[in-house]
Design a protein around this motif. Sequence first.
Motif, PDB file in Angstrom:
ATOM      1  N   UNK A  54       0.830  -1.201  -0.061  1.00  0.00           N
ATOM      2  CA  UNK A  54      -0.088   0.082   0.055  1.00  0.00           C
ATOM      3  C   UNK A  54       0.904   1.281   0.198  1.00  0.00           C
ATOM      4  N   UNK A  55       0.434   2.411  -0.809  1.00  0.00           N
ATOM      5  CA  UNK A  55       1.238   3.653  -0.712  1.00  0.00           C
ATOM      6  C   UNK A  55       0.142   4.587  -0.626  1.00  0.00           C
ATOM      7  N   UNK A  56       0.510   5.541   0.476  1.00  0.00           N
ATOM      8  CA  UNK A  56      -0.391   6.750   0.464  1.00  0.00           C
ATOM      9  C   UNK A  56      -0.046   7.900  -0.407  1.00  0.00           C
ATOM     10  N   UNK A  57      -1.160   8.143  -0.965  1.00  0.00           N
ATOM     11  CA  UNK A  57      -0.614   9.129  -2.075  1.00  0.00           C
ATOM     12  C   UNK A  57      -1.017  10.886  -1.760  1.00  0.00           C
ATOM     13  N   UNK A  58      -2.188  10.960  -0.874  1.00  0.00           N
ATOM     14  CA  UNK A  58      -2.646  12.189  -0.608  1.00  0.00           C
ATOM     15  C   UNK A  58      -3.297  12.065   0.858  1.00  0.00           C
ATOM     16  N   UNK A  59      -3.314  13.103   1.801  1.00  0.00           N
ATOM     17  CA  UNK A  59      -3.767  13.124   2.911  1.00  0.00           C
ATOM     18  C   UNK A  59      -2.861  12.450   4.282  1.00  0.00           C
ATOM     19  N   UNK A  78       4.500   7.637   1.446  1.00  0.00           N
ATOM     20  CA  UNK A  78       4.915   6.429   2.443  1.00  0.00           C
ATOM     21  C   UNK A  78       4.225   5.330   1.833  1.00  0.00           C
ATOM     22  N   UNK A  79       4.982   4.128   1.861  1.00  0.00           N
ATOM     23  CA  UNK A  79       4.397   2.586   1.468  1.00  0.00           C
ATOM     24  C   UNK A  79       4.863   1.665   2.159  1.00  0.00           C
ATOM     25  N   UNK A  80       4.112   0.622   2.342  1.00  0.00           N
ATOM     26  CA  UNK A  80       4.643  -0.511   3.151  1.00  0.00           C
ATOM     27  C   UNK A  80       4.024  -1.674   2.537  1.00  0.00           C
ATOM     28  N   UNK A  81       4.648  -2.930   2.921  1.00  0.00           N
ATOM     29  CA  UNK A  81       4.269  -4.155   2.733  1.00  0.00           C
ATOM     30  C   UNK A  81       3.764  -4.969   3.797  1.00  0.00           C
ATOM     31  N   UNK A  82       2.417  -5.119   3.539  1.00  0.00           N
ATOM     32  CA  UNK A  82       1.782  -6.133   4.844  1.00  0.00           C
ATOM     33  C   UNK A  82       1.759  -7.453   4.065  1.00  0.00           C
ATOM     34  N   UNK A  98      -9.283  14.338   1.530  1.00  0.00           N
ATOM     35  CA  UNK A  98      -9.278  12.957   1.256  1.00  0.00           C
ATOM     36  C   UNK A  98      -8.059  12.299   1.548  1.00  0.00           C
ATOM     37  N   UNK A  99      -8.126  11.068   1.887  1.00  0.00           N
ATOM     38  CA  UNK A  99      -6.803  10.384   2.108  1.00  0.00           C
ATOM     39  C   UNK A  99      -6.935   9.432   0.884  1.00  0.00           C
ATOM     40  N   UNK A 100      -6.031   9.314  -0.074  1.00  0.00           N
ATOM     41  CA  UNK A 100      -5.885   8.487  -1.269  1.00  0.00           C
ATOM     42  C   UNK A 100      -4.990   7.552  -1.149  1.00  0.00           C
ATOM     43  N   UNK A 101      -5.410   6.362  -1.285  1.00  0.00           N
ATOM     44  CA  UNK A 101      -4.238   5.043  -1.191  1.00  0.00           C
ATOM     45  C   UNK A 101      -4.444   4.246  -2.455  1.00  0.00           C
ATOM     46  N   UNK A 102      -3.169   3.737  -2.846  1.00  0.00           N
ATOM     47  CA  UNK A 102      -3.243   2.610  -3.683  1.00  0.00           C
ATOM     48  C   UNK A 102      -2.751   1.375  -3.019  1.00  0.00           C
ATOM     49  N   UNK A 103      -3.711   0.326  -3.257  1.00  0.00           N
ATOM     50  CA  UNK A 103      -3.248  -0.992  -2.739  1.00  0.00           C
ATOM     51  C   UNK A 103      -3.152  -2.252  -3.568  1.00  0.00           C
ATOM     52  N   UNK A 104      -2.105  -2.724  -3.427  1.00  0.00           N
ATOM     53  CA  UNK A 104      -1.804  -3.890  -4.512  1.00  0.00           C
ATOM     54  C   UNK A 104      -1.889  -5.339  -3.880  1.00  0.00           C
ATOM     55  N   UNK A 105      -2.826  -6.107  -4.109  1.00  0.00           N
ATOM     56  CA  UNK A 105      -2.949  -7.555  -3.420  1.00  0.00           C
ATOM     57  C   UNK A 105      -2.514  -8.514  -4.490  1.00  0.00           C
ATOM     58  N   UNK A 106      -1.630  -9.328  -3.828  1.00  0.00           N
ATOM     59  CA  UNK A 106      -1.186 -10.319  -4.431  1.00  0.00           C
ATOM     60  C   UNK A 106      -0.483 -11.321  -3.757  1.00  0.00           C
ATOM     61  N   UNK A 107      -0.446 -12.331  -4.235  1.00  0.00           N
ATOM     62  CA  UNK A 107       0.122 -13.722  -3.674  1.00  0.00           C
ATOM     63  C   UNK A 107       1.537 -13.897  -3.975  1.00  0.00           C
TER      64      UNK A 107
END
Length: 110
Positions: A54-59, A78-82, A98-107
């Motif tokens: 996940x990376x936080x883009x705004x907010x 800021x970004x991190x791997x969960x 607004x807080x805008x995130x991008x989240x990449x879900x993967x195996x």
Amino acid sequence: MNIQNIFTNLPEDIREEFFETMINDPSFRLERIVSHGQSTPKGQWYDQEQDEWVILLKGSAGLSLEEGSETIVLKPGDHLLLPARQKHRVEWTDEKVPTIWLALHFQANQ
């Protein structure tokens, strides 16, 4: 080609967090999340089967991990791997913008 902007077409109803799948592929899912003062309900933890980058883009936002005692404060860039099964929760998100995130879900490869 359809050019879009991640910061436009934000939801007008800010009472609920907004989740938008941008790409859904068999190997991953990319979503935009828009928060406006929302947090994970008290006592609830996200416990996902897939890894999430996940990376936080705004907010701004505060994130807690189940085994940690500190709230991780995220600001734009800021970004991190969960890792999968890493229990986490959103403690707070910015109420003013607004807080805008991008989240990449993967195996991840095992």
